[in-house]
Design an enzyme around this catalytic site. Sequence first.
Site, PDB file in Angstrom:
ATOM      1  N   GLY A  62     -43.477 -19.372 -20.440  1.00  0.00           N
ATOM      2  CA  GLY A  62     -43.830 -20.143 -19.271  1.00  0.00           C
ATOM      3  C   GLY A  62     -44.797 -19.375 -18.382  1.00  0.00           C
ATOM      4  O   GLY A  62     -45.108 -18.207 -18.639  1.00  0.00           O
ATOM      5  N   PRO A  63     -45.290 -20.029 -17.323  1.00  0.00           N
ATOM      6  CA  PRO A  63     -46.297 -19.415 -16.466  1.00  0.00           C
ATOM      7  C   PRO A  63     -45.716 -18.357 -15.526  1.00  0.00           C
ATOM      8  O   PRO A  63     -44.522 -18.353 -15.236  1.00  0.00           O
ATOM      9  CB  PRO A  63     -46.826 -20.603 -15.669  1.00  0.00           C
ATOM     10  CG  PRO A  63     -45.712 -21.584 -15.666  1.00  0.00           C
ATOM     11  CD  PRO A  63     -44.952 -21.393 -16.940  1.00  0.00           C
ATOM     12  N   ASP A  87     -40.618  -5.325 -28.404  1.00  0.00           N
ATOM     13  CA  ASP A  87     -41.882  -6.063 -28.287  1.00  0.00           C
ATOM     14  C   ASP A  87     -42.847  -5.293 -27.401  1.00  0.00           C
ATOM     15  O   ASP A  87     -43.449  -5.851 -26.480  1.00  0.00           O
ATOM     16  CB  ASP A  87     -41.630  -7.474 -27.746  1.00  0.00           C
ATOM     17  CG  ASP A  87     -42.796  -8.413 -28.027  1.00  0.00           C
ATOM     18  OD1 ASP A  87     -43.610  -8.096 -28.929  1.00  0.00           O
ATOM     19  OD2 ASP A  87     -42.898  -9.450 -27.343  1.00  0.00           O
ATOM     20  N   GLY A 102     -46.871 -16.382 -19.645  1.00  0.00           N
ATOM     21  CA  GLY A 102     -46.030 -15.455 -20.410  1.00  0.00           C
ATOM     22  C   GLY A 102     -45.527 -16.119 -21.668  1.00  0.00           C
ATOM     23  O   GLY A 102     -45.951 -17.231 -22.004  1.00  0.00           O
TER      24      GLY A 102
END
Length: 638
Positions: free
Chosen positions: A463-464, A576, A460
């Site tokens: 981070g993962p 977003d 993301g």
Amino acid sequence: MLVFKSLSVFCLFSFLRLCASFDTITPSHSIRDGETIVSAGGTFELGFFSPGNSKGRYLGIWYRISTEVVVWVANREAPIGNHSGVLKVTDEGEIVLLNNTNSIVWSSNTSRAPASPVVQLLDSGNLVLKDGTGNNLNFLWQSFDYPCDTLLPGMKLGKNFVTGLEWFLTSWKSTDDPAKGECSIRIDTHGLPQLVVMKADIIKARAGSWNGLSFTGYGRSMPNPIFEYQFVLNETQVYFGFTLVNSSVFSRLLANPSGVVERLTWMDRTHSWEIYFTAQRDQCENYAYCGAYGICNANGSPVCACLEGFVSKSPKDWNSVEWSDGCVRRTPLECNRDRFLKYTNVKLPNTSSSWFNTTMSLEECEGMCLKNCSCLAYTTLNISGKGSGCLLWFRILIDMRVLSPGGQDIYIRLANSELVRKKDCNHEGWNEDMELPVFDFMTIANATCNFSSKNKLGEGGFGPVYKGTLQEGQVVAVKRLSTNSGQGLNEFKNEVLLIAKLQHRNLVKLLGYCIQENEKMLIYEYMPNKSLDSFIFDHTRSKLLDWQNRIDIVGGIARGLLYLHQDSRLRIIHRDLKASNILLDDSMNPKISDFGLARTFGGDQTDAETKRIVGTHGYMSPEYAGPGDYGLKIGQWN
Ligand SMILES: *[C@@H]1O[C@H](CO)[C@@H](O)[C@H](O)[C@H]1NC(C)=O
Ligand SMILES: *[C@@H]1O[C@H](CO)[C@@H](O)[C@H](O)[C@H]1NC(C)=O
Ligand SMILES: *[C@@H]1O[C@H](CO)[C@@H](O)[C@H](O)[C@H]1NC(C)=O
Ligand SMILES: *[C@@H]1O[C@H](CO)[C@@H](O)[C@H](O)[C@H]1NC(C)=O
Ligand SMILES: *[C@@H]1O[C@H](CO)[C@@H](O)[C@H](O)[C@H]1NC(C)=O
Ligand SMILES: *[C@@H]1O[C@H](CO)[C@@H](O)[C@H](O)[C@H]1NC(C)=O
Ligand SMILES: *[C@@H]1O[C@H](CO)[C@@H](O)[C@H](O)[C@H]1NC(C)=O
Ligand SMILES: *[C@@H]1O[C@H](CO)[C@@H](O)[C@H](O)[C@H]1NC(C)=O
Ligand SMILES: *[C@@H]1O[C@H](CO)[C@@H](O)[C@H](O)[C@H]1NC(C)=O
Ligand SMILES: *[C@@H]1O[C@H](CO)[C@@H](O)[C@H](O)[C@H]1NC(C)=O
Ligand SMILES: *[C@@H]1O[C@H](CO)[C@@H](O)[C@H](O)[C@H]1NC(C)=O
Ligand SMILES: *[C@@H]1O[C@H](CO)[C@@H](O)[C@H](O)[C@H]1NC(C)=O
């Protein structure tokens, strides 16, 4: 006098040691305005001066390397109108400052008359009265007992419990007027003594209690090459002070006229005083900024939050800046069944209603707090070394802040039911009012096979993301904030605060979160069909979506947006929105995700300004990406 004057000029320019007698005043030898005495080592000088633009004459002590820095003033409230002042010591041992009419402008308060009084300016900057005959080295009076606005090495800030004498600093009224200003720095001796800055009778700031290494409000002070702190607390006195590591590197603590406490250090190289430290860093410095049972976090948004298990006293807007009402307990205490929640890295609360014992262990301390139903919290008294002693709070917990790194631990009493789910998670205090489950780090580690790469779903923004299976069999997605980047913390908080308040079938559901030491994780429901971009941008997978699926997905996204913009409790702009942030469940229902950049607006607010353009280029409307307009006024969406 002429002889004296030329002698003192002689002193200044030749060998000081020969002139040792000129650091003293005796009944037969006084000094007039225009004359000075210099300490034996040549560091300090005493004489008459006029500060700034003032015409009044004051008797003071200053550094000889920088004569404008006056560290002590005798007649700070009573200037002499012209150059007629005389400083004398009487045969009874009283130091007196006289003006042209021989009126006493200022005098020392000597308790006992010495046989042969001698007043001496020491190289520490201390003006002392002693007996010139005997071997009695005790001072009968010393200026260090009556500080003005400056704390020099060897001076004390605190209280003598036997004589009742209090040592504290008061700022000058202004740079032109050494009279007592409104601001003072003192040690409050109620409960465990603590250092406070007062303006008149009101506490402005609180450095807090001494924890063996430093004041709790300043984290763990680093050892430094210039000075060392001293703190003494026993039956007869409490005081704070410092000593110089190298006596030729000067350092002083100043309460300046605007009420700011500064440490200044003399730089030989630049021949100037440099501010080494100033005690005004951020809004969390303001005393009790977040009210009772609140905790301040300068990096938080909002800055204030309630302690875990407490809720705002007067429910209010998220962005409200008024926090002084503080918080109240959500679940009443049950006394013996209560438990303690550990907070780490905090400034300890006001200790004026605290109790302490220097020898008890932390276990004894917990036992003692638990036994007394009005005890609210406990911790280690002295964190130096292995830690020792016990500190208990009663009545109120106020003026806490997050100090990361460097703060202390505190164990706060909560009803047992408040703690059931919160085991082991370290809360930084900002997660106020959330009815969102907290997960234990071990549970999540176990669920994701210790974050194995086999379970990784993707990467993301910050981070993962991992797939995990909880012990009850529920499948979840875990977004783990990278620990090594400082990035993403605000987005993380934003997401938790916003999404916890939202519920809609077209928004991804947040199941809970976990914060433990440096780990921050969000736990979502798992979306087996991944994100929309994995279909529409993939040649083979895109064929799996027929027109009905596509219409349903578009309709679902629109319903989700309508809810965010208009129907939810908070009005939210996602900022977003893109295919990779639309997740699909097992029936291909779309769910909007990733609220890290979202913004919220007041319910009746129709316009807003944004300082920073955020989002992903290519997905922003051109008028927003360019000049930063939202394009539409929010009101037009209604
Ligand atoms: C000296 O002190 C007296 C009494 O306080 C005062 O009336 C007089 O104005 C003072 N003189 C000067 C020059 O300050
Ligand atoms: C100070 O002022 C008084 C009158 O106010 C005057 O008599 C005296 O000479 C003055 N002294 C000096 C040193 O200027
Ligand atoms: C002098 O000391 C006495 C008692 O020691 C005290 O009552 C008095 O207020 C003091 N005076 C001043 C000017 O400090
Ligand atoms: C704190 O503990 C250290 C050693 O553990 C001790 O040297 C120090 O004197 C203690 N400080 C106070 C203020 O009691
Ligand atoms: C208190 O501390 C001071 C300074 O360290 C010391 O001189 C004094 O003897 C101590 N008094 C007691 C009762 O321990
Ligand atoms: C103390 O400071 C002075 C001036 O900076 C320096 O010359 C001297 O070597 C220092 N002494 C020690 C013991 O560090
Ligand atoms: C601490 O809180 C009490 C109220 O319980 C207040 O009266 C006192 O002034 C506060 N003291 C400090 C040093 O903050
Ligand atoms: C502190 O605790 C110790 C050990 O529990 C006890 O012996 C001592 O009396 C306590 N001191 C005070 C002042 O309560
Ligand atoms: C609890 O502590 C308070 C404050 O020290 C004290 O006044 C009270 O007597 C204690 N109660 C019990 C039951 O020990
Ligand atoms: C971890 O998972 C195993 C089985 O997968 C289970 O037996 C164990 O209790 C779990 N541990 C924790 C701390 O959840
Ligand atoms: C996770 O790691 C811990 C220690 O590193 C180990 O004890 C545990 O068995 C591991 N759990 C799984 C599910 O791999
Ligand atoms: C979506 O997920 C479900 C459950 O995993 C699966 O049965 C279905 O085939 C998937 N649909 C598509 C279009 O991949």
